[in-house]
Design a protein around this motif. Structure first.
Motif, PDB file in Angstrom:
ATOM      1  N   THR A 113     -38.088  43.195  50.896  1.00 21.30           N
ATOM      2  CA  THR A 113     -37.116  43.933  50.101  1.00 21.30           C
ATOM      3  C   THR A 113     -37.736  45.133  49.407  1.00 21.30           C
ATOM      4  OG1 THR A 113     -37.478  42.436  48.260  1.00 21.30           O
ATOM      5  CG2 THR A 113     -35.560  42.002  49.660  1.00 21.30           C
ATOM      6  N   ILE A 114     -39.061  45.155  49.269  1.00 23.72           N
ATOM      7  CA  ILE A 114     -39.673  46.301  48.611  1.00 23.72           C
ATOM      8  C   ILE A 114     -39.859  47.473  49.569  1.00 23.72           C
ATOM      9  CG2 ILE A 114     -40.874  44.896  46.881  1.00 23.72           C
ATOM     10  CD1 ILE A 114     -43.454  45.417  48.495  1.00 23.72           C
ATOM     11  N   ILE A 115     -39.674  47.242  50.867  1.00 28.33           N
ATOM     12  CA  ILE A 115     -39.814  48.317  51.839  1.00 28.33           C
ATOM     13  C   ILE A 115     -38.542  49.165  51.829  1.00 28.33           C
ATOM     14  CG2 ILE A 115     -40.208  48.877  54.244  1.00 28.33           C
ATOM     15  CD1 ILE A 115     -41.394  45.986  54.447  1.00 28.33           C
ATOM     16  N   GLN A 116     -38.719  50.468  51.734  1.00 28.06           N
ATOM     17  CA  GLN A 116     -37.566  51.346  51.718  1.00 28.06           C
ATOM     18  C   GLN A 116     -37.055  51.587  53.132  1.00 28.06           C
ATOM     19  OE1 GLN A 116     -39.195  54.637  49.619  1.00 28.06           O
ATOM     20  NE2 GLN A 116     -39.188  53.566  47.667  1.00 28.06           N
ATOM     21  N   ASP A 117     -35.954  52.315  53.209  1.00 28.13           N
ATOM     22  CA  ASP A 117     -35.368  52.664  54.498  1.00 28.13           C
ATOM     23  C   ASP A 117     -36.294  53.661  55.198  1.00 28.13           C
ATOM     24  OD1 ASP A 117     -33.798  53.412  56.628  1.00 28.13           O
ATOM     25  OD2 ASP A 117     -31.954  53.264  55.464  1.00 28.13           O
ATOM     26  N   VAL A 118     -36.915  53.232  56.285  1.00 22.66           N
ATOM     27  CA  VAL A 118     -37.910  54.076  56.955  1.00 22.66           C
ATOM     28  C   VAL A 118     -37.388  54.651  58.271  1.00 22.66           C
ATOM     29  CG1 VAL A 118     -39.881  52.886  55.923  1.00 22.66           C
ATOM     30  CG2 VAL A 118     -38.940  52.043  58.072  1.00 22.66           C
ATOM     31  N   ARG A 119     -36.093  54.464  58.539  1.00 22.74           N
ATOM     32  CA  ARG A 119     -35.570  54.892  59.839  1.00 22.74           C
ATOM     33  C   ARG A 119     -35.658  56.401  60.051  1.00 22.74           C
ATOM     34  NH1 ARG A 119     -29.778  52.686  59.799  1.00 22.74           N
ATOM     35  NH2 ARG A 119     -30.069  53.206  57.619  1.00 22.74           N
ATOM     36  N   SER A 120     -35.609  57.176  58.941  1.00 28.88           N
ATOM     37  CA  SER A 120     -35.632  58.633  59.084  1.00 28.88           C
ATOM     38  C   SER A 120     -37.045  59.201  59.039  1.00 28.88           C
ATOM     39  CB  SER A 120     -34.782  59.269  57.986  1.00 28.88           C
ATOM     40  OG  SER A 120     -35.256  58.834  56.718  1.00 28.88           O
ATOM     41  N   CYS A 127     -33.149  43.196  67.260  1.00 35.08           N
ATOM     42  CA  CYS A 127     -32.852  42.970  65.853  1.00 35.08           C
ATOM     43  C   CYS A 127     -32.240  41.588  65.664  1.00 35.08           C
ATOM     44  CB  CYS A 127     -31.870  44.042  65.373  1.00 35.08           C
ATOM     45  SG  CYS A 127     -31.246  43.736  63.719  1.00 35.08           S
ATOM     46  N   PRO A 128     -32.766  40.794  64.743  1.00 42.03           N
ATOM     47  CA  PRO A 128     -32.194  39.460  64.504  1.00 42.03           C
ATOM     48  C   PRO A 128     -30.795  39.521  63.890  1.00 42.03           C
ATOM     49  CG  PRO A 128     -34.000  39.905  62.974  1.00 42.03           C
ATOM     50  CD  PRO A 128     -33.958  41.067  63.921  1.00 42.03           C
ATOM     51  N   SER A 129     -30.418  40.667  63.325  1.00 45.88           N
ATOM     52  CA  SER A 129     -29.097  40.765  62.686  1.00 45.88           C
ATOM     53  C   SER A 129     -28.026  41.230  63.670  1.00 45.88           C
ATOM     54  CB  SER A 129     -29.151  41.745  61.515  1.00 45.88           C
ATOM     55  OG  SER A 129     -30.163  41.381  60.615  1.00 45.88           O
ATOM     56  N   ALA A 140     -36.289  49.606  67.217  1.00 44.71           N
ATOM     57  CA  ALA A 140     -36.637  49.462  65.805  1.00 44.71           C
ATOM     58  C   ALA A 140     -37.851  50.316  65.487  1.00 44.71           C
ATOM     59  CB  ALA A 140     -36.932  48.000  65.470  1.00 44.71           C
ATOM     60  N   VAL A 141     -37.908  50.808  64.272  1.00 47.37           N
ATOM     61  CA  VAL A 141     -39.092  51.467  63.741  1.00 47.37           C
ATOM     62  C   VAL A 141     -40.050  50.362  63.308  1.00 47.37           C
ATOM     63  CG1 VAL A 141     -39.929  53.000  61.907  1.00 47.37           C
ATOM     64  CG2 VAL A 141     -37.706  53.414  62.959  1.00 47.37           C
ATOM     65  N   PHE A 142     -41.333  50.582  63.540  1.00 45.25           N
ATOM     66  CA  PHE A 142     -42.260  49.540  63.067  1.00 45.25           C
ATOM     67  C   PHE A 142     -43.449  50.174  62.359  1.00 45.25           C
ATOM     68  CE2 PHE A 142     -45.663  49.708  66.272  1.00 45.25           C
ATOM     69  CZ  PHE A 142     -45.036  50.352  67.338  1.00 45.25           C
ATOM     70  N   PHE A 143     -44.018  49.376  61.464  1.00 48.37           N
ATOM     71  CA  PHE A 143     -45.122  49.846  60.636  1.00 48.37           C
ATOM     72  C   PHE A 143     -45.866  48.641  60.120  1.00 48.37           C
ATOM     73  CE2 PHE A 143     -41.229  49.416  58.364  1.00 48.37           C
ATOM     74  CZ  PHE A 143     -41.552  48.760  57.200  1.00 48.37           C
ATOM     75  N   SER A 144     -47.120  48.869  59.771  1.00 51.88           N
ATOM     76  CA  SER A 144     -47.899  47.758  59.217  1.00 51.88           C
ATOM     77  C   SER A 144     -47.987  47.917  57.710  1.00 51.88           C
ATOM     78  CB  SER A 144     -49.292  47.700  59.836  1.00 51.88           C
ATOM     79  OG  SER A 144     -49.988  48.891  59.590  1.00 51.88           O
ATOM     80  N   LEU A 145     -48.094  46.794  57.046  1.00 47.92           N
ATOM     81  CA  LEU A 145     -48.101  46.798  55.595  1.00 47.92           C
ATOM     82  C   LEU A 145     -49.039  45.694  55.133  1.00 47.92           C
ATOM     83  CD1 LEU A 145     -46.253  48.373  53.480  1.00 47.92           C
ATOM     84  CD2 LEU A 145     -45.048  46.237  53.265  1.00 47.92           C
ATOM     85  N   GLN A 205     -37.901  47.730  61.395  1.00 45.77           N
ATOM     86  CA  GLN A 205     -36.600  48.031  60.808  1.00 45.77           C
ATOM     87  C   GLN A 205     -35.692  48.513  61.929  1.00 45.77           C
ATOM     88  OE1 GLN A 205     -36.135  51.105  57.750  1.00 45.77           O
ATOM     89  NE2 GLN A 205     -34.448  49.900  56.922  1.00 45.77           N
ATOM     90  N   CYS A 206     -34.581  47.836  62.083  1.00 45.70           N
ATOM     91  CA  CYS A 206     -33.600  48.145  63.113  1.00 45.70           C
ATOM     92  C   CYS A 206     -33.023  49.543  62.868  1.00 45.70           C
ATOM     93  CB  CYS A 206     -32.494  47.085  63.070  1.00 45.70           C
ATOM     94  SG  CYS A 206     -31.108  47.423  64.158  1.00 45.70           S
ATOM     95  N   VAL A 207     -32.963  50.391  63.929  1.00 43.36           N
ATOM     96  CA  VAL A 207     -32.426  51.740  63.739  1.00 43.36           C
ATOM     97  C   VAL A 207     -30.903  51.728  63.638  1.00 43.36           C
ATOM     98  CG1 VAL A 207     -34.365  52.878  64.874  1.00 43.36           C
ATOM     99  CG2 VAL A 207     -32.382  52.184  66.237  1.00 43.36           C
ATOM    100  N   ALA A 208     -30.269  50.647  64.055  1.00 43.99           N
ATOM    101  CA  ALA A 208     -28.808  50.584  64.015  1.00 43.99           C
ATOM    102  C   ALA A 208     -28.291  50.080  62.665  1.00 43.99           C
ATOM    103  CB  ALA A 208     -28.291  49.692  65.134  1.00 43.99           C
ATOM    104  N   CYS A 209     -28.783  48.928  62.210  1.00 39.87           N
ATOM    105  CA  CYS A 209     -28.217  48.327  61.004  1.00 39.87           C
ATOM    106  C   CYS A 209     -29.171  48.359  59.818  1.00 39.87           C
ATOM    107  CB  CYS A 209     -27.783  46.883  61.280  1.00 39.87           C
ATOM    108  SG  CYS A 209     -29.164  45.731  61.409  1.00 39.87           S
ATOM    109  N   ALA A 210     -30.394  48.893  60.013  1.00 43.98           N
ATOM    110  CA  ALA A 210     -31.397  48.983  58.949  1.00 43.98           C
ATOM    111  C   ALA A 210     -31.939  47.631  58.512  1.00 43.98           C
ATOM    112  CB  ALA A 210     -30.884  49.759  57.735  1.00 43.98           C
TER     113      ALA A 210
END
Ligand SMILES: [Zn+2]
Ligand SMILES: [Zn+2]
Length: 124
Positions: free
Chosen positions: A66-73, A85-87, A93-98, A109-114
């Motif tokens: 939940t602390i990850i912001q919208d990274v699709r853009s 996407c599980p939803s 999906a955009v992906f990143f390591s944290l 992060q799914c590009v369709a539903c975020a």
């Protein structure tokens, strides 16, 4: 209390209210409990509260995502078309390591539903 989970319980020093002596941890064999007892008088007390704050330091992966912001853009982040996407079952999906409290993890992060999810298999 960050990082305290890697250590054993922090045991506070306790003192006898009667004689001011340091109380020693010992096992009450009858009740199978840990107690603190004074060596100079009969004072003893149950050792029940020395671990209580361990509960507050656990972070679930849900809290982490939940602390990850919208990274699709974000154009610098790579995209994967090999995920679902599980939803909404979208296939990109955009992906990143944290770095989280559990180590390095890969997040999508799914590009369709975020919707966001964590790749459990890649956790180190
Ligand atoms: Zn005492
Ligand atoms: Zn989706």
């Amino acid at each position: 209390m960050r990082g305290a989970n890697s250590r054993p319980c922090a045991v506070k020093l306790r003192f006898c209210p009667n004689s001011n002596d340091l109380l020693y941890p010992k096992e009450d064999r009858d009740r199978k409990k840990l107690i603190y007892a004074c060596r100079n008088c009969e004072y003893k007390v149950d050792a029940i509260d020395h671990c209580v704050y361990r509960h507050s330091i656990h972070h679930t992966s849900a809290e982490t995502t939940t602390i990850i912001q919208d990274v699709r853009s974000d154009p610098t982040l790579p995209r994967s078309s090999e995920v679902h996407c599980p939803s909404c079952d979208h296939g990109e999906a955009v992906f990143f390591s944290l770095t989280t409290s559990e180590g390095m993890s890969l997040f999508f992060q799914c590009v369709a539903c975020a919707g966001k999810w964590k790749d459990e298999g890649s956790a180190i």
